[in-house]
Design a protein around this motif. Structure first.
Motif, PDB file in Angstrom:
ATOM      1  N   HIS A 117       9.133   6.066   5.713  1.00 55.04           N
ATOM      2  CA  HIS A 117       8.738   4.726   6.153  1.00 55.04           C
ATOM      3  C   HIS A 117       8.539   3.587   5.162  1.00 55.04           C
ATOM      4  O   HIS A 117       8.796   2.604   5.260  1.00 55.04           O
ATOM      5  CB  HIS A 117       7.435   4.893   6.850  1.00 55.04           C
ATOM      6  N   ASN A 166       0.096  -0.023   4.513  1.00 50.45           N
ATOM      7  CA  ASN A 166       0.268  -1.363   4.794  1.00 50.45           C
ATOM      8  C   ASN A 166       0.046  -2.180   3.546  1.00 50.45           C
ATOM      9  O   ASN A 166       0.744  -3.307   3.233  1.00 50.45           O
ATOM     10  CB  ASN A 166      -0.215  -1.890   6.218  1.00 50.45           C
ATOM     11  N   ILE A 170      -6.151   5.412   9.492  1.00 52.04           N
ATOM     12  CA  ILE A 170      -6.379   4.985   8.110  1.00 52.04           C
ATOM     13  C   ILE A 170      -5.307   4.901   7.167  1.00 52.04           C
ATOM     14  O   ILE A 170      -5.008   4.125   6.471  1.00 52.04           O
ATOM     15  CB  ILE A 170      -7.641   5.639   7.481  1.00 52.04           C
ATOM     16  N   GLN A 171      -4.486   5.907   7.052  1.00 52.51           N
ATOM     17  CA  GLN A 171      -3.066   6.128   6.458  1.00 52.51           C
ATOM     18  C   GLN A 171      -2.359   4.907   6.724  1.00 52.51           C
ATOM     19  O   GLN A 171      -1.624   4.230   5.674  1.00 52.51           O
ATOM     20  CB  GLN A 171      -2.671   7.402   6.762  1.00 52.51           C
ATOM     21  N   ALA A 172      -2.081   4.498   7.940  1.00 48.59           N
ATOM     22  CA  ALA A 172      -1.255   3.455   8.186  1.00 48.59           C
ATOM     23  C   ALA A 172      -1.840   2.229   7.425  1.00 48.59           C
ATOM     24  O   ALA A 172      -0.983   1.379   6.941  1.00 48.59           O
ATOM     25  CB  ALA A 172      -1.216   3.346   9.722  1.00 48.59           C
ATOM     26  N   ASP A 173      -3.090   1.948   7.602  1.00 49.01           N
ATOM     27  CA  ASP A 173      -3.734   0.753   6.835  1.00 49.01           C
ATOM     28  C   ASP A 173      -3.608   0.848   5.377  1.00 49.01           C
ATOM     29  O   ASP A 173      -3.178  -0.237   4.982  1.00 49.01           O
ATOM     30  CB  ASP A 173      -5.159   0.822   7.095  1.00 49.01           C
TER      31      ASP A 173
END
Lengths: 328, 329
Positions: free
Chosen positions: A225, A200, A194-197
């Protein structure tokens, strides 16, 4: 001031502290003599361990903490706001332009309000919209941008997962059309997938809405990142600051080096390469004189061991600043 | 050689007002002496429930299936019912370290008193002996001024120090199995590195078996010998740590690895796993991951493939639906 949106000049934040009512009042030096410039449209990262003062600095920039000395200037298109010298009217205006996203999406949303009311509240409080229709329009607009469904708006927060709740918090922060967002550990409570979502989404919204972020985090790999510029804080001081790629590829300060090596590597064959730091972060009540990191520094020089070298950043490469104790 | 701990076909269900929830389904795991088994998964995947079953610490509305076995040291823990038997495992043969060290110490009792209390329950020793064992243990985990800390309360210690004290307490009874439930999650990275090294040293020294639960694949890579990846109550992939992290077969394991920001590879995009973990109340039939699987095969998508682990390489087990999907991408 050209391209800068925020200038932080020699800012210190102290808190009064009294152990009990008969003991002497002491000062906690939470943030000491910080100078940063945040460029328009940048993703500015602030990293450090707990107790390093990153949240206090973030809140001071928003005007949520009192600044003890120094000043913060917000460079808007038409005019500058000086945070240390603002009347009520200015503060109201500033609130529309600078917003905060919190860490814990479970605590940040009132369980008794529908998602629509949560997102609409800033508009109503700041009297930005004039009619209910207009409010609804803006709520729907921002909800769509944050990838929330229209039918979600009628529900209460308990019906949502952590990632969805964080999207609601983001929508609430963005609904007043701010220019500057402080995201305080906004992905720390989320699972990796979820963190990546959310990361983004923040990136995407930045280009879409022309936002500038101050991204506060303890997770270096996340900061590396997403951020363009990074400042590393330790015990209320910035010890290193620079463009993130440069800083992470070629860290100069021994604290930054230790932090980077402490990130557990995903490669099982690269075990225990961590530069182990002895002990823990000292109390901000009695910070060590001179270089604040010297009590834990793995390779202190002879001069800094005694605390003779004062804290202060020097530029080692264009845009890359390191505390002079370690730069020597 | 028989394993120190063997979990066979374990189902754990909770009866709630909204119905019966399957928290864990058909899990089989084993841990040997001196070995670290890592369990990874997101919140709600059943990692903690599995660990708690080993000590029978799950709440009163829990039901276990009848053919499940949790064999610890040749005894089936699930058949223990008397307080006497349970006492033998809880804190005796098995100790647990929790995520939040502040919540695991009683706030109004001195740390030393808590350490002595549990030693007196499990060992036939007197108070003075218990005190000296506790102080030695505190020293062993790297706490300076152990005598002073022994007489302090949990709130007087910093986070890292509290976690060390917790580890000292868990180890002072010399358990055969240590359950570490997210022991480093609440700590700063520099302190986390210290605690991980400490746990590794201690495992080597005392030759105990460890189940290390975490959501952080980096931590797993650093401590574990074997890994089990859990999703929604099922193990979808398990095997030696090198195999799982370098040669993952299941789309969920691959997804987790791709979602992880890697500081050594800043150009790689962060790719989230689409969708959210479903509620355990409507657990998908067939493959549990099919609702979020990016590469699903047609039968798997309809839930026609049962969950079943298949050995693809020696010691490396993958769910059969995941093998098919894994080949697609």
């Amino acid at each position: 001031m050209g391209n800068n949106l925020i200038s932080v000049n020699n800012v210190s934040v102290n808190f009064d502290y009294q152990e009990n009512f008969i003991s002497k009042k002491q000062k906690i030096h939470a943030v000491n003599n910080i100078n940063i410039k945040i460029q328009k449209g940048s993703f500015f990262g602030l990293v450090g361990e707990s107790g390093s003062g990153k949240t206090t600095l973030g809140r001071a920039i928003l005007g949520a903490n009192k600044i003890s000395s120094g000043n913060v200037i917000f460079h808007d298109d038409e005019r500058d706001y000086d945070l240390t010298n603002m009347n009520k009217q200015d503060l109201k205006e500033y609130r529309k332009k600078a917003q905060l996203i919190f860490q814990d999406p479970y605590a940040a949303l009132s369980p008794r309000m529908t998602v629509r009311d949560i997102i609409a509240e800033p508009l109503e409080v700041m009297k930005i919209t004039n009619s209910r229709q207009e409010t609804d329009e803006r709520v729907r607009d921002i909800a769509a941008k944050c990838r929330l469904n229209i039918e979600h708006l009628r529900r209460f927060p308990h019906a949502f997962s952590g990632g969805q709740r964080q999207r609601i918090s983001i929508a609430r922060a963005l609904v007043s059309n701010p220019k500057f967002i402080v995201a305080d550990e906004s992905v720390a409570a989320l699972d990796v997938s979820i963190q990546a979502d959310i990361l983004n989404l923040l990136k995407q919204l930045q280009t879409e809405l022309n936002l500038t972020y101050l991204f506060i985090s303890h997770d270096l790999s996340v900061v590396a990142h997403v951020c363009d510029v990074v400042a590393v804080m330790y015990l209320g001081h910035i010890v290193e600051m620079g463009p993130s790629r440069q800083l992470f590829k070629n860290p100069k300060h021994s604290y930054t080096k230790a932090l980077l090596s402490s990130i557990p590597s995903i490669d099982p064959e690269k075990r225990s390469e961590a530069i182990e730091l002895k002990g823990e972060i000292p109390s901000a009540l009695h910070p060590p004189p001179g270089c604040v990191f010297r009590t834990r520094c793995p390779n202190p020089g002879i001069d800094c061991k005694g605390g003779e070298i004062k804290m202060g950043l020097t530029e080692v490469e264009p845009g890359h600043w390191v505390d002079q104790c370690c730069a020597l | 050689m028989s394993h120190l701990l063997e979990v066979k076909n374990l189902d754990v269900k909770f009866d709630t007002d909204e119905g019966r929830i399957t928290a864990v389904e058909n899990i089989s795991l084993s841990v040997d002496q001196g070995e670290v088994l890592g369990i990874v998964g997101e919140s709600g995947s059943g990692k903690s429930v599995t660990a708690k079953s080993i000590m029978k610490l799950n709440p009163g509305n829990t039901s276990y299936n009848e053919d499940a076995e949790i064999i610890l040291d040749n005894e089936n823990v699930l058949q223990f019912t008397s307080k006497q038997d349970l006492k033998k495992i809880r804190g005796g043969k098995v100790s647990m370290i929790f995520q939040e060290p502040m919540a695991s110490f009683a706030p109004a009792i001195k740390i030393g008193a808590q350490m002595v209390e549990q030693l007196l329950i499990h060992k036939k020793i007197n108070k003075d002996e218990a005190k000296s064992i506790s102080i030695n243990m505190l020293k062993r985990v790297g706490i300076a001024d152990a005598e002073k800390r022994f007489n302090q309360y949990a709130f007087e210690l910093s986070g890292g120090m509290r976690q060390r004290a917790m580890i000292a307490m868990a180890l002072s009874t010399m358990p055969k199995l240590l359950l570490a439930d997210e022991p480093t999650t609440a700590l700063d990275v520099t302190i986390q590195a210290q605690v991980i090294n400490l746990i590794k040293d201690i495992i080597k020294e005392y030759q105990m078996g460890v189940i290390f639960i975490t959501h952080d694949l980096g931590v797993i890579a650093q401590v574990a010998d074997h890994v089990a990846v859990m999703y929604l109550g099922s193990v979808v992939e398990k095997g030696p740590v090198n195999e799982i992290l370098k040669n993952p077969k299941h789309p969920y394991t691959k997804g987790l690895l791709q979602a992880l920001p890697d500081i050594n590879n800043l150009d790689a995009p962060l790719s989230p796993i689409p969708g959210n973990i479903p509620s355990p109340l409507d657990r998908p039939t067939g493959c549990v991951f099919r609702t979020r699987c990016p590469h699903h095969n047609p039968e798997g998508k309809d839930g026609k493939i049962e969950m079943k682990l298949i050995e693809v390489e020696p010691g490396h087990w993958v769910d059969q639906c995941g093998i098919k999907c894994g080949q697609n991408g």
